[in-house]
Design an enzyme around this catalytic site. Structure first.
Site, short mmCIF file in Angstrom:
data_model
loop_
_atom_site.label_atom_id
_atom_site.label_comp_id
_atom_site.label_asym_id
_atom_site.label_seq_id
_atom_site.Cartn_x
_atom_site.Cartn_y
_atom_site.Cartn_z
N GLU A 120 -28.24 151.82 63.05
CA GLU A 120 -27.70 151.34 61.84
C GLU A 120 -28.66 150.40 61.30
OE1 GLU A 120 -23.54 148.73 61.21
OE2 GLU A 120 -24.23 149.45 62.99
N ARG A 178 -26.82 156.22 81.57
CA ARG A 178 -25.49 156.70 81.98
C ARG A 178 -25.24 158.13 82.07
NH1 ARG A 178 -24.04 151.92 79.40
NH2 ARG A 178 -24.15 152.77 77.58
#
Lengths: 170, 170
Positions: B95, B58
């Site tokens: 994460e 994007r």
């Protein structure tokens, strides 16, 4: 400026035996990039085009540039699992196995004319699947434009029902 | 037109518990897209910027639009293995596990001022790695621009050495 001279051959990418056509030098040069966009759009009547759709990821680059130039909305077509909202999907054959691409179900409306964009026409499998996605949505493929066409792979035959433009031939 | 109203929440994408911010409705509307690009560029002096770099995928969309508008070259920053030529790479923590992004070694020259672009600032890990890629090339991060910033993730802290702009805050 000859755009063809800016296309860089990368041997054995992404796999051994393939000579990859690297378009990043074209994008890095704003004058070459502008020229490529001018040429990619010149065979189409944009007053009759409703939206531009581009195929991930290099199709985004050329598709967005055309969408900006002609003030059209842009529709991303992506590999399966990348688009967040509800999608239509289309599966097509690769040399080994299959691939699936998707388009959001609300991206193209009934009877809209869509210009499909990608950087390179090889076998035409991905673009043929993209055209089917537009048609599943009720849209019409107004035309298809590529920067590069690998003539020896005869991908144009797979897209023979559509109006195709390509600028640089190998 | 309030751009914020066009950002679509997608619950549990890409994984359960995440509310994904879908920007495709902004891109589909040429007036909203133009407005977003005008706002994403307005805090920067483009006469001092040499190139625009965008992060896959994007970031390509918003980065190319800015590059076109201000007549700059565009540098794609991609996930490892996607760029065909020689690259610099930068690995950063997610994460769970790590991710690696790459930039072509000839994309940014010494002392060039680069504007980095992505659609959304979350934890800032990817953008921080992108900034390091520019610096590895000898370039300077002139600024960083996002359409959306998730304020509650405090990603701005990870990028505190840079000038940051973002338009829509959640």
């Amino acid at each position: 400026m000859d755009l063809k001279n800016l296309i860089r051959d990368i041997p054995d990418f992404p796999v051994k035996g393939i000579i990859f056509k690297d378009v990043t030098p074209v994008i890095l040069d704003p004058y070459a990039f502008k020229k490529s966009i001018d040429l990619m759009g010149k065979n189409f009547d944009f007053s009759r085009i409703d939206k531009i759709a581009g195929i991930e990821s290099r199709g985004f680059i050329f598709g967005i540039a055309l969408a900006n130039k002609y003030n059209k909305g842009f529709v991303p077509i992506r590999k399966k699992g990348k688009l967040p909202y509800k999608t239509f999907e289309e599966t097509y054959k690769l040399e080994y196995g299959n691939a699936t691409i998707e388009m959001h179900i609300d991206a193209v409306n009934k009877d809209e004319n869509i210009l499909l964009v990608d950087d390179l026409l090889a076998t035409g499998g991905t673009m043929n699947a993209a055209a089917k996605l537009v048609e599943k949505s009720g849209g019409k493929v107004y035309g298809i434009t590529f920067l590069i066409e690998l003539d020896f792979l005869n991908g144009r035959k797979k897209l023979e029902n559509y109006t195709i433009s390509s600028i640089i031939h190998f």
